[in-house]
Motif scaffolding. Sequence first.
Motif, PDB file in Angstrom:
ATOM      1  N   UNK A   1       5.374 -13.960 -17.362  1.00  0.00           N
ATOM      2  CA  UNK A   1       5.339 -13.652 -18.780  1.00  0.00           C
ATOM      3  C   UNK A   1       4.278 -12.733 -18.829  1.00  0.00           C
ATOM      4  N   UNK A   2       4.414 -11.413 -19.697  1.00  0.00           N
ATOM      5  CA  UNK A   2       3.553 -10.540 -20.121  1.00  0.00           C
ATOM      6  C   UNK A   2       3.268  -9.580 -19.070  1.00  0.00           C
ATOM      7  N   UNK A   3       3.623  -9.528 -17.986  1.00  0.00           N
ATOM      8  CA  UNK A   3       3.635  -8.375 -17.035  1.00  0.00           C
ATOM      9  C   UNK A   3       4.550  -7.107 -17.275  1.00  0.00           C
ATOM     10  N   UNK A   4       3.707  -6.176 -17.239  1.00  0.00           N
ATOM     11  CA  UNK A   4       4.468  -4.871 -17.410  1.00  0.00           C
ATOM     12  C   UNK A   4       4.220  -3.945 -16.659  1.00  0.00           C
ATOM     13  N   UNK A   5       3.380  -3.985 -15.607  1.00  0.00           N
ATOM     14  CA  UNK A   5       2.870  -2.995 -14.483  1.00  0.00           C
ATOM     15  C   UNK A   5       2.983  -3.671 -13.202  1.00  0.00           C
ATOM     16  N   UNK A   6       3.426  -3.182 -12.031  1.00  0.00           N
ATOM     17  CA  UNK A   6       3.820  -3.862 -10.724  1.00  0.00           C
ATOM     18  C   UNK A   6       3.081  -2.803  -9.724  1.00  0.00           C
ATOM     19  N   UNK A   7       2.420  -3.510  -8.980  1.00  0.00           N
ATOM     20  CA  UNK A   7       1.554  -3.105  -7.796  1.00  0.00           C
ATOM     21  C   UNK A   7       2.230  -3.220  -6.461  1.00  0.00           C
ATOM     22  N   UNK A   8       2.464  -2.256  -5.682  1.00  0.00           N
ATOM     23  CA  UNK A   8       2.607  -2.734  -4.091  1.00  0.00           C
ATOM     24  C   UNK A   8       1.411  -2.611  -3.417  1.00  0.00           C
ATOM     25  N   UNK A   9       1.128  -3.573  -2.722  1.00  0.00           N
ATOM     26  CA  UNK A   9      -0.333  -3.428  -2.073  1.00  0.00           C
ATOM     27  C   UNK A   9      -0.345  -4.156  -0.710  1.00  0.00           C
ATOM     28  N   UNK A  10      -0.947  -3.596   0.162  1.00  0.00           N
ATOM     29  CA  UNK A  10      -0.879  -3.878   1.708  1.00  0.00           C
ATOM     30  C   UNK A  10      -1.768  -5.172   1.853  1.00  0.00           C
ATOM     31  N   UNK A  11      -1.431  -6.068   2.756  1.00  0.00           N
ATOM     32  CA  UNK A  11      -2.311  -7.277   2.866  1.00  0.00           C
ATOM     33  C   UNK A  11      -3.463  -7.108   3.905  1.00  0.00           C
ATOM     34  N   UNK A  12      -3.496  -5.579   4.583  1.00  0.00           N
ATOM     35  CA  UNK A  12      -4.475  -5.617   5.809  1.00  0.00           C
ATOM     36  C   UNK A  12      -5.795  -4.802   5.512  1.00  0.00           C
ATOM     37  N   UNK A  13      -5.899  -4.858   4.047  1.00  0.00           N
ATOM     38  CA  UNK A  13      -7.359  -4.449   3.534  1.00  0.00           C
ATOM     39  C   UNK A  13      -7.313  -2.756   3.558  1.00  0.00           C
ATOM     40  N   UNK A  14      -6.196  -1.986   3.758  1.00  0.00           N
ATOM     41  CA  UNK A  14      -6.291  -0.595   3.743  1.00  0.00           C
ATOM     42  C   UNK A  14      -6.713  -0.023   2.248  1.00  0.00           C
ATOM     43  N   UNK A  15      -6.271  -0.620   1.152  1.00  0.00           N
ATOM     44  CA  UNK A  15      -6.028  -0.290  -0.058  1.00  0.00           C
ATOM     45  C   UNK A  15      -7.452  -0.588  -1.099  1.00  0.00           C
ATOM     46  N   UNK A  16      -7.551   0.073  -1.978  1.00  0.00           N
ATOM     47  CA  UNK A  16      -8.720  -0.145  -2.403  1.00  0.00           C
ATOM     48  C   UNK A  16      -8.353  -0.278  -3.982  1.00  0.00           C
ATOM     49  N   UNK A  17      -9.126  -1.178  -4.604  1.00  0.00           N
ATOM     50  CA  UNK A  17      -8.711  -1.359  -6.119  1.00  0.00           C
ATOM     51  C   UNK A  17      -9.014  -0.403  -7.060  1.00  0.00           C
ATOM     52  N   UNK A  18     -10.141   0.274  -6.817  1.00  0.00           N
ATOM     53  CA  UNK A  18     -10.601   1.430  -7.554  1.00  0.00           C
ATOM     54  C   UNK A  18      -9.571   2.427  -7.538  1.00  0.00           C
ATOM     55  N   UNK A  19      -8.704   2.538  -6.654  1.00  0.00           N
ATOM     56  CA  UNK A  19      -7.668   3.368  -6.631  1.00  0.00           C
ATOM     57  C   UNK A  19      -6.501   3.151  -7.521  1.00  0.00           C
ATOM     58  N   UNK A  20      -6.350   1.523  -7.539  1.00  0.00           N
ATOM     59  CA  UNK A  20      -5.215   0.984  -8.482  1.00  0.00           C
ATOM     60  C   UNK A  20      -5.860   1.302  -9.766  1.00  0.00           C
ATOM     61  N   UNK A  21      -7.028   1.019 -10.401  1.00  0.00           N
ATOM     62  CA  UNK A  21      -7.276   1.341 -11.641  1.00  0.00           C
ATOM     63  C   UNK A  21      -7.115   2.575 -11.861  1.00  0.00           C
TER      64      UNK A  21
END
Length: 227
Positions: free
Chosen positions: A78-98
């Motif tokens: 409920x309430x989810x409007x945006x979906x993020x695909x994200x790797x489990x191995x630590x390569x991605x950064x949350x600042x980039x998601x923001x």
Amino acid sequence: MRSDVAFIIPVYNEETVVRGVVENVLRDYAHVVCVNDCSRDRSADEVEATGAYLVNHPINMGQGAALQTGIEFARRLRGVEYFVTYDADGQHRLEDVATMLDTIERTGDDIVMGSRFLGTEAVGMTRTKRAVLRMAVAFSNATSGLKLTDTHNGLRVFNRRVAEQMQITMPDMAHASEILEIVAKGKYRYREVPVTIVYTDYSRGKGQSIVNAINIAFDTLLRKVSR
């Protein structure tokens, strides 16, 4: 903490890193859906300890199938409007998601994709890896109808419209090409933003080989010819 965003994280034999990755996301985002693709290690236990949603595949089905399972689960939140695909191995950064979330909200685009080749390139990327990715970009742009600088980046943000229509049928790594075909066919508004991918010794050890890249290209061509 944002509750209108759901992270979809495919997990396969990531017990040494996945808990830290998921806990880091949960500090800022309420919904994290981890799909354990029949890992042979304790990945499921590590995810369960974080309090994230955990979906287990009874057999190993591949990353594409794990993403589709996660998207279908997240669509029901409920309430989810945006979906993020994200790797489990630590390569991605949350600042980039923001940054990507800010972009999709500001522009009204349907999907925003991360690019390692806009601005700062990936940290620790080998020359061979860079060459393979460049060839993949040329091939994908020729077959998908889209014009991108990075076609096999797992970091994406898309809206509910895309999520509701997303139907990934390629279970293995060829799903990345299929997603681009879905974007082209749906005439979704898209753009790329620069992101930094951090390649550690761990993530490099799990990376895709040149043989896998050739197999992906072959699968993509075979799918097109068979239509």
